[in-house]
Design a protein around this motif. Structure first.
Motif, PDB file in Angstrom:
ATOM      1  N   TYR A 258       0.879  -1.161   0.000  1.00  8.71           N
ATOM      2  CA  TYR A 258       0.000   0.000   0.000  1.00  8.71           C
ATOM      3  C   TYR A 258       0.923   1.218   0.000  1.00  8.71           C
ATOM      4  N   ARG A 259       0.825   2.074  -1.000  1.00  7.59           N
ATOM      5  CA  ARG A 259       1.636   3.290  -1.082  1.00  7.59           C
ATOM      6  C   ARG A 259       0.841   4.432  -0.464  1.00  7.59           C
ATOM      7  N   VAL A 260       1.389   5.067   0.561  1.00  9.68           N
ATOM      8  CA  VAL A 260       0.706   6.118   1.304  1.00  9.68           C
ATOM      9  C   VAL A 260       1.411   7.444   1.015  1.00  9.68           C
ATOM     10  N   GLU A 261       0.643   8.432   0.580  1.00  5.33           N
ATOM     11  CA  GLU A 261       1.186   9.759   0.297  1.00  5.33           C
ATOM     12  C   GLU A 261       0.366  10.791   1.046  1.00  5.33           C
ATOM     13  N   GLY A 262       1.031  11.734   1.634  1.00  2.00           N
ATOM     14  CA  GLY A 262       0.343  12.803   2.346  1.00  2.00           C
ATOM     15  C   GLY A 262       0.636  12.749   3.828  1.00  2.00           C
ATOM     16  N   PRO A 263       0.207  13.764   4.525  1.00  6.56           N
ATOM     17  CA  PRO A 263       0.462  13.816   5.968  1.00  6.56           C
ATOM     18  C   PRO A 263      -0.437  12.835   6.722  1.00  6.56           C
ATOM     19  N   VAL A 264       0.180  11.858   7.378  1.00  3.12           N
ATOM     20  CA  VAL A 264      -0.575  10.866   8.143  1.00  3.12           C
ATOM     21  C   VAL A 264       0.116  10.620   9.476  1.00  3.12           C
ATOM     22  N   THR A 265      -0.627  10.037  10.385  1.00  2.00           N
ATOM     23  CA  THR A 265      -0.083   9.554  11.645  1.00  2.00           C
ATOM     24  C   THR A 265      -0.196   8.045  11.617  1.00  2.00           C
ATOM     25  N   LEU A 266       0.904   7.350  11.833  1.00  2.00           N
ATOM     26  CA  LEU A 266       0.924   5.889  11.830  1.00  2.00           C
ATOM     27  C   LEU A 266       1.133   5.418  13.259  1.00  2.00           C
TER      28      LEU A 266
ATOM     29  N   GLY B 103      -0.257   1.526  20.461  1.00  2.00           N
ATOM     30  CA  GLY B 103      -0.477   2.959  20.566  1.00  2.00           C
ATOM     31  C   GLY B 103       0.769   3.797  20.333  1.00  2.00           C
ATOM     32  N   LYS B 104       1.882   3.148  19.982  1.00  2.00           N
ATOM     33  CA  LYS B 104       3.133   3.860  19.703  1.00  2.00           C
ATOM     34  C   LYS B 104       3.051   4.524  18.336  1.00  2.00           C
ATOM     35  N   GLU B 105       3.377   5.806  18.290  1.00  2.00           N
ATOM     36  CA  GLU B 105       3.354   6.547  17.037  1.00  2.00           C
ATOM     37  C   GLU B 105       4.708   6.436  16.344  1.00  2.00           C
ATOM     38  N   TRP B 106       4.706   6.112  15.055  1.00  2.00           N
ATOM     39  CA  TRP B 106       5.922   6.013  14.263  1.00  2.00           C
ATOM     40  C   TRP B 106       6.375   7.411  13.867  1.00  2.00           C
ATOM     41  N   ASP B 107       7.679   7.642  13.875  1.00  2.00           N
ATOM     42  CA  ASP B 107       8.238   8.920  13.446  1.00  2.00           C
ATOM     43  C   ASP B 107       8.371   8.911  11.919  1.00  2.00           C
ATOM     44  N   LEU B 108       7.549   9.701  11.264  1.00  2.00           N
ATOM     45  CA  LEU B 108       7.557   9.772   9.806  1.00  2.00           C
ATOM     46  C   LEU B 108       8.149  11.097   9.324  1.00  2.00           C
ATOM     47  N   THR B 109       8.922  11.745  10.171  1.00  2.00           N
ATOM     48  CA  THR B 109       9.526  13.021   9.830  1.00  2.00           C
ATOM     49  C   THR B 109      10.319  12.911   8.528  1.00  2.00           C
ATOM     50  N   GLY B 110      10.030  13.812   7.611  1.00  2.00           N
ATOM     51  CA  GLY B 110      10.742  13.840   6.336  1.00  2.00           C
ATOM     52  C   GLY B 110      10.247  12.856   5.305  1.00  2.00           C
ATOM     53  N   LYS B 111       9.211  12.089   5.630  1.00  2.00           N
ATOM     54  CA  LYS B 111       8.679  11.111   4.672  1.00  2.00           C
ATOM     55  C   LYS B 111       7.377  11.646   4.073  1.00  2.00           C
ATOM     56  N   ALA B 112       7.456  12.097   2.838  1.00  2.00           N
ATOM     57  CA  ALA B 112       6.257  12.572   2.142  1.00  2.00           C
ATOM     58  C   ALA B 112       5.401  11.397   1.687  1.00  2.00           C
ATOM     59  N   ALA B 113       6.048  10.227   1.517  1.00  2.00           N
ATOM     60  CA  ALA B 113       5.348   9.022   1.084  1.00  2.00           C
ATOM     61  C   ALA B 113       6.116   7.804   1.604  1.00  2.00           C
ATOM     62  N   PHE B 114       5.387   6.702   1.779  1.00  2.00           N
ATOM     63  CA  PHE B 114       6.009   5.449   2.200  1.00  2.00           C
ATOM     64  C   PHE B 114       5.104   4.304   1.787  1.00  2.00           C
ATOM     65  N   SER B 115       5.641   3.092   1.821  1.00  2.00           N
ATOM     66  CA  SER B 115       4.878   1.908   1.430  1.00  2.00           C
ATOM     67  C   SER B 115       4.722   0.976   2.626  1.00  2.00           C
ATOM     68  N   LEU B 116       3.506   0.502   2.826  1.00  2.00           N
ATOM     69  CA  LEU B 116       3.211  -0.425   3.914  1.00  2.00           C
ATOM     70  C   LEU B 116       3.153  -1.855   3.376  1.00  2.00           C
ATOM     71  N   CYS B 117       3.781  -2.775   4.095  1.00  2.00           N
ATOM     72  CA  CYS B 117       3.823  -4.179   3.706  1.00  2.00           C
ATOM     73  C   CYS B 117       2.417  -4.771   3.663  1.00  2.00           C
TER      74      CYS B 117
ATOM     75  N   PRO C 230       6.192  -2.114   9.829  1.00  2.00           N
ATOM     76  CA  PRO C 230       5.077  -2.265   8.904  1.00  2.00           C
ATOM     77  C   PRO C 230       5.396  -1.785   7.495  1.00  2.00           C
ATOM     78  N   PHE C 231       6.653  -1.405   7.251  1.00  2.00           N
ATOM     79  CA  PHE C 231       7.025  -0.866   5.949  1.00  2.00           C
ATOM     80  C   PHE C 231       7.439  -1.971   4.985  1.00  2.00           C
ATOM     81  N   CYS C 232       7.222  -1.719   3.713  1.00  2.00           N
ATOM     82  CA  CYS C 232       7.597  -2.663   2.661  1.00  2.00           C
ATOM     83  C   CYS C 232       9.100  -2.591   2.428  1.00  2.00           C
TER      84      CYS C 232
END
Length: 86
Positions: free
Chosen positions: A14-22, A27-41, A50-52
């Motif tokens: 799953y390719r995710v683009e845009g500002p999201v909270t993962l 309940g632990k929040e992943w640090d996505l600082t600097g990632k405009a897009a990422f892929s989930l396995c 959880p990343f591909c």
């Protein structure tokens, strides 16, 4: 706020683009600082969940919708234009 776009890649992540909270199951929040897009396995075999990490292509992962199409119509395996027969 900008839109979030999630693209289901054929037999891939799953390719995710845009500002999201993962957030994980604890309940632990992943640090996505600097990632405009990422892929989930989606295959479950990534060592970087959880990343591909691309493992799906090495193991021949078929998404459920492609596997069902291939089983129902063996002449066009994984053809995304074919209707699913259930």
């Amino acid at each position: 706020m900008p839109d979030v776009k999630i693209t289901v890649r054929p037999n891939g992540p799953y390719r995710v683009e845009g500002p999201v909270t993962l957030v994980d199951h604890e309940g632990k929040e992943w640090d996505l600082t600097g990632k405009a897009a990422f892929s989930l396995c989606r295959c479950g075999a990534s060592v970087n969940k959880p990343f591909c990490d691309g493992t799906h292509s090495k193991m021949g992962f078929q998404a459920a919708e492609s596997a069902v199409r291939a089983e129902n119509n063996p002449t066009t395996p994984g053809d995304p234009t074919m209707p699913v027969k259930i």
